[in-house]
Write a protein that holds these residues in place. Structure first.
Motif, mmCIF file in Angstrom:
data_model
loop_
_atom_site.group_PDB
_atom_site.id
_atom_site.type_symbol
_atom_site.label_atom_id
_atom_site.label_comp_id
_atom_site.label_asym_id
_atom_site.label_seq_id
_atom_site.Cartn_x
_atom_site.Cartn_y
_atom_site.Cartn_z
ATOM 1 N N GLN A 44 33.623 47.546 50.491
ATOM 2 C CA GLN A 44 32.537 47.781 49.538
ATOM 3 C C GLN A 44 32.146 46.488 48.819
ATOM 4 O O GLN A 44 30.959 46.178 48.666
ATOM 5 C CB GLN A 44 32.985 48.827 48.508
ATOM 6 N N SER A 45 33.147 45.744 48.391
ATOM 7 C CA SER A 45 32.875 44.476 47.700
ATOM 8 C C SER A 45 32.040 43.553 48.581
ATOM 9 O O SER A 45 31.002 43.024 48.159
ATOM 10 C CB SER A 45 34.183 43.751 47.359
ATOM 11 N N ILE A 58 37.300 49.878 43.942
ATOM 12 C CA ILE A 58 36.354 49.324 44.907
ATOM 13 C C ILE A 58 37.133 48.588 45.980
ATOM 14 O O ILE A 58 37.844 47.624 45.686
ATOM 15 C CB ILE A 58 35.366 48.376 44.192
ATOM 16 N N ARG A 94 34.123 44.128 39.325
ATOM 17 C CA ARG A 94 33.795 45.324 38.542
ATOM 18 C C ARG A 94 35.054 46.088 38.153
ATOM 19 O O ARG A 94 35.131 46.686 37.078
ATOM 20 C CB ARG A 94 32.801 46.180 39.323
ATOM 21 N N GLY A 136 33.026 39.527 44.283
ATOM 22 C CA GLY A 136 31.984 40.454 43.861
ATOM 23 C C GLY A 136 30.645 39.748 43.778
ATOM 24 O O GLY A 136 30.561 38.523 43.871
ATOM 25 N N SER A 151 42.431 50.082 40.725
ATOM 26 C CA SER A 151 41.186 49.585 41.322
ATOM 27 C C SER A 151 40.478 50.706 42.055
ATOM 28 O O SER A 151 41.110 51.642 42.547
ATOM 29 C CB SER A 151 41.498 48.439 42.274
ATOM 30 N N ASP A 192 37.902 43.371 43.025
ATOM 31 C CA ASP A 192 36.469 43.342 42.757
ATOM 32 C C ASP A 192 36.239 43.096 41.269
ATOM 33 O O ASP A 192 36.908 43.686 40.417
ATOM 34 C CB ASP A 192 35.801 44.651 43.179
ATOM 35 N N HIS A 204 39.230 37.021 42.101
ATOM 36 C CA HIS A 204 38.143 37.996 42.000
ATOM 37 C C HIS A 204 37.207 37.833 43.193
ATOM 38 O O HIS A 204 37.074 36.741 43.731
ATOM 39 C CB HIS A 204 37.213 37.722 40.802
ATOM 40 N N ASP A 217 28.458 44.707 49.123
ATOM 41 C CA ASP A 217 27.606 44.475 47.956
ATOM 42 C C ASP A 217 27.261 42.988 47.789
ATOM 43 O O ASP A 217 26.146 42.634 47.408
ATOM 44 C CB ASP A 217 28.301 44.991 46.691
#
Lengths: 319, 319
Positions: free
Chosen positions: A307-308, A303, A225, A181, A301, A223, A179, A311
């Motif tokens: 983008q990950s 994201i 999320r 994020g 998925s 990600d 993962h 963020d």
């Protein structure tokens, strides 16, 4: 009103699972259970009613009482000591805080005759040594756990299947891959690298040297999320007793991730490999197949890595 | 002077393992560790020095202290809650008293850097559902545990392999098939049948009706004295991290065993099958291959069924 019990609620994944419930806007009750105090605050909790319980899941009487009083519809079991590295230093702690806490929960649910749907999280670490030509790894691949953490997760999975198939519980299993994020602890690889890059940038440097292990390794990152979105879909549509890879089916070199993060931050990075950071058991490539998950739930998925990382960097800058 | 730690020392198998050491006549030290008081007395202990310790193996500090003070050369880990039937009623108890007690022992040995050679007992139950055309079962057969007891044993095996391969411990593993022999508790199948036959005989009856489950099942029985002989040979010659079936490779119908016992006692037996005693998951045939054990150690069984049953009947008559 649906009732969720989310274990490990002060952790990285639970934060995003609860945020997903908030964002969905459906009314529901959520109890977060954790040994520690909540590490997150939510800007608002919308239509959900959220409460935390301090509880040690190793105390089977305590988890039994919670299950009996609350009778959750869903048990999202995210509590885990999930560090492979730490499991080498404390194998018993890893075993107890993965396998035994899970057994306490499912046995409590069985004794009370609960109809709860339970999500049992596993790990791609369960596959262990896998040849590069066997990618992507499907759920049919043999399990060859090579660390105390991986052994604990395989044991958890054996128990989950037993309770689902032979003892009438409703349990969905995952093997979740890497993962990333916002909110991951800074002892994990990506946030630790980003912290170093940000520190250099904030000190006004143009260039940053980072000591690394083997950054040629290819891993399948999702990600967090997207991960929790898969978990919620599995709770809705998964088959009891079945195990699902949670991954994207796409591999990235760790060095590419670092370079992308450095680009976003606006700094040059120089990687210095240190032999002592190389781990002999690290597989060169780990990529999973998410076909079963996709077929069962329609999940994919949303994201991307850019983008990950953006963020993560944004949140770490603010801290 | 070799030092043995025998766990579960008040149990059926430990009695015969210690007797074997006595019969061999070599000087050695033996500590028996058990929650309960010794259930056996030995007529003489010959050249061995024998002592019992009351200890709960779930208490990791207690087992740690024992290992530290005694530093055994051999740990013969026979302690187990070995009833499949009981494991369905108390899965957590079965798990803790198989998997967790084993983990406490090996982690204690690891932390103290002991060089002990450890024998980890597993079970043919680990194989689970197996087609009759796959007999005899070799160690390469997949593990499909179908009961809480079997899951606990597979988990124990995962830990044993991990500690042997990745953490430097010296551990030999077995998957042991059905045992019979003097001293088995009377809730087990063979002694419970013999007790009924003896009671009828002693009441002067010519004929005895016994309520049974499925006695057409074929199982691979080994006399416990041959089993402990295999264990001792494995301690001497087994390879660390390797798993060995302990079995004879010969199948017998349960009904044939009952008829043989009735012949020895001198009574006619009539078997009345009761549907409620049939278990849906019972395999029709379980026969193991002992080739690996034989090749590694030269072991073969010496005590035939007639002798085993005669000795069991003799001892049960005396009680």
């Amino acid at each position: 009103l649906a009732k969720y019990l989310v274990t490990g609620s002060s952790g990285f994944v639970a934060r995003h699972f609860i945020q997903l419930l908030i964002d969905l806007g459906e009314s529901c009750q959520v109890i977060g259970a954790d040994r520690g105090a909540p590490r997150w605050e939510f800007a608002h909790t919308g239509a959900i009613s959220l409460r935390h319980e301090r509880i040690d899941l190793l105390e089977k009487n305590d988890i039994g009482a919670l299950l009996e009083n609350y009778t959750p519809d869903y048990i999202v079991h995210l509590a885990s000591l999930s560090s492979v590295a730490s499991s080498w230093h404390d194998p018993v702690g890893s075993y107890q805080n993965n396998t035994n806490i899970f057994l306490n929960i499912i046995e409590g649910a069985r004794q009370m005759g609960l109809k709860s749907r339970i999500l049992s999280i596993g790990s791609s670490e369960e596959y262990g040594v896998t040849q590069s030509d066997q990618m992507p790894i499907t759920e049919e691949h043999s399990l060859n756990p090579e660390s105390p953490y991986a052994v604990a997760r395989v044991s958890q999975e054996l128990l989950a299947k037993l309770y689902a198939k032979n003892l009438g519980l409703d349990i969905i299993l995952t093997r979740s891959f890497n993962h990333l994020g916002p909110g991951q602890r800074e002892n994990f690889f990506i946030p630790s690298v980003i912290r170093q890059l940000l520190t250099a940038k904030q000190a006004g440097l143009q260039k940053c040297e980072i000591q690394v292990g083997n950054t040629e390794l290819v891993r399948d990152f999702t990600d967090v999320r997207d991960v929790v979105s898969a978990y919620r879909l599995l709770l809705a549509k998964g088959i009891s007793g079945e195990v699902y890879n949670v991954c994207r089916g796409v591999g990235h070199r760790l060095s590419d991730l670092i370079n992308l993060a450095a680009d976003i931050i606006g700094i040059n990075v120089f990687l210095r490999p240190l032999p002592k950071l190389f781990r002999p058991t690290d597989m060169p490539i780990i990529i999973g197949s998410s076909d079963r998950l996709h077929t069962a739930t329609g999940w994919s998925s949303r994201i991307d890595l850019q983008q990950s990382l953006t963020d993560i960097i944004h949140e770490m800058k603010a801290k």
